[in-house]
Design a protein around this motif. Structure first.
Motif: not given
Ligand code: MN
Length: 480
Positions: A170-180, A322-328, A332-333
């Motif tokens: 999850a970390y590698y694909i940047g999906a941090s909400r799932i990771k957390d 951060r920007t809204y785009e960076m937040e997305r 979810f990565g």
């Protein structure tokens, strides 16, 4: 919340209305094959694939991904076959279901050559279509959310496997909400009492600091308005697992600098820097706590500016700008924007991953440079997966150690006296040498003899933890 097929359709209707018939077909197909099966909770099995598809629909996943999510357990658990899936759906859905089914068997701790060949195949295939990882992650997420219905033993082993394999993915694909979420659920099952303590402290802190954070937010918001800067704010507290990890490094709960944070969301990058300037105008920043991940994104593409300041009443407050785009992307990565390219998501994803994500670059590099399969798997494990291992005591307690730790490290981690009087070790019912390197999920028993005078200088080469090293040196010094 109970998810129904209607909820899923409603979601998909909002971004891919023409795909509804296909989705319905996948639902009926899966329901028919899983018909008699029940989940451990007693609910009909179809609830599970339905939930997996539903979470993916929140990321606006393409229809092949949604179908594959719906069918992901059909081949593994029912009479359904890949050939039939290809006939009724298409080749992509088949490959996705196949990939997810194979990934279920991803066992990094199997040391046989034959399994190393398989493992290598699975790992390399992950890099070919990252949607497999995304489906598998959400599959695991739903299983973790419903882990309470499983036996204690299953709970622990699933939680361990989650930390070992799925959290890094999850970390590698940047999906941090799932990771957390995965980390926090795993932590709750592995260390229930520590989890409880931390959670209580966190809730208390929330009550105590609510007003301070609200005041800080209001002041910043005012200053932004005066300067014509539009922003949204969100107050956040560090999650339990991250707190736990900090505490392990011997930092006290009260000293964690990013325990409380305020997320600031703005329109574009320029506004991020303007926001930073205004915040620093209002509050004094701590020098070494400033990070510009916009200028220098993390390897998983995370972008944001972090700064910790002395906020109201001199409380340390971290701002994440951060920007809204960076937040997305942070949530979810890159999955969030890959899926915008509907029909071409697979190829764009692949290209993106290869260009930007260290994980996928590493797989490609290792695959092209290492011939030996066992070596390949061990390198992947070392470089890409958890830097810690988790082993059991005889009573089922979970002990966390760094990769490469031996039974001597284990003994000292349990207690100094156990290390100092250790004469033998038994791992998974077999006697092992004292330099035996522990593997995930090993069950370890240390044999002690209180009359033995054991720690020897050569032990220093057989340990990796600082605790063990120090204790051995201490013993030698005291007994010279
Ligand atoms: Mn499943």
């Amino acid at each position: 919340m109970e998810i129904t097929e209607q909820d899923l359709e409603k979601k998909v209707l909002s971004y891919a209305p023409f795909d509804i018939p296909k989705l319905r077909k996948a639902y009926d197909y899966a329901k028919n094959y899983h018909k008699e099966q029940k989940r451990a909770s007693g609910e009909p099995y179809i609830i599970h694939p339905l939930n997996v598809s539903y979470v993916l629909s929140s990321m606006h996943a393409d229809i092949d991904t949604l179908c594959a999510a719906m069918l992901h357990d059909v081949v593994e658990d029912t009479e359904g076959t890949l050939d039939d899936i290809e006939k009724k759906f298409n080749k992509d859905v088949r490959d996705l279901v196949d990939g997810v089914t194979k990934m279920t068997k991803l066992d990094l701790n199997n040391k046989k050559e034959l399994s190393a060949i398989n493992l290598r195949r699975i790992i390399v295939s992950l890099a070919k279509d990252p949607r497999i990882i995304i489906i598998k992650l959400v599959d695991r997420l739903h299983n973790m959310r419903t882990l309470e219905y499983k036996s204690l033993e299953k709970q622990k082993s699933k939680a361990l496997e989650t930390l070992e394999i799925y959290v890094p993915l999850a970390y590698y694909i940047g999906a941090s909400r799932i990771k957390d979420e995965l980390e926090n659920i795993a932590f709750r099952y592995l260390k229930p009492s520590i989890y409880g303590d931390i959670n209580k402290q966190r809730e208390d802190l929330k009550k105590e600091t609510k007003e301070i954070l609200e005041n800080t937010k209001a002041k910043v918001s005012d200053l932004f308005k005066k300067n014509g800067l539009k922003a949204n704010f969100e107050i956040r507290y560090k999650d339990n697992y991250s707190i736990y990890k900090k505490l392990l490094t011997h930092i006290k709960f009260e000293m964690i600098h990013d325990m409380m944070s305020i997320k600031v969301l703005v329109k574009n990058t320029k506004d991020c820097y303007l926001a930073l300037m205004l915040i620093h105008e209002l509050y004094t920043p701590i020098n070494n706590r400033f990070k510009d991940y916009i200028a220098k994104p993390k390897t998983n593409m995370y972008k944001s500016i972090h700064t910790t300041v002395f906020g109201e009443d001199n409380h340390l407050i971290q701002f994440q700008i951060r920007t809204y785009e960076m937040e997305r992307v942070a949530i979810f990565g890159l999955t969030s924007y890959w899926f915008k390219y509907k029909n071409n998501a697979k190829n764009i994803m692949k290209q993106d991953l290869e260009d930007n994500f260290q994980f996928f670059k590493s797989i490609k590099e290792l695959d092209s440079t290492i011939l030996d399969n066992i070596e390949f798997v061990s390198r992947i494990k070392k470089e890409l997966f958890s830097s810690n291992i988790y082993v059991y005591t005889t009573t089922g307690e979970v002990i966390e150690l760094p990769n490469g730790a031996t039974v001597i490290d284990f003994a000292y981690k349990i207690h100094t006296d156990i290390g100092n009087s250790m004469v033998a070790a038994i791992v998974n019912d077999e006697a092992v040498a004292l330099d035996y390197v522990l593997e995930n999920q090993d069950r370890v028993r240390i044999i002690t003899d209180s009359t033995a005078y054991v720690p020897k200088e050569e032990w220093l080469d057989k340990v990796v933890t600082t605790t063990a090293k120090n204790k051995i040196m201490e013993f030698i010094r005291d007994n010279e």
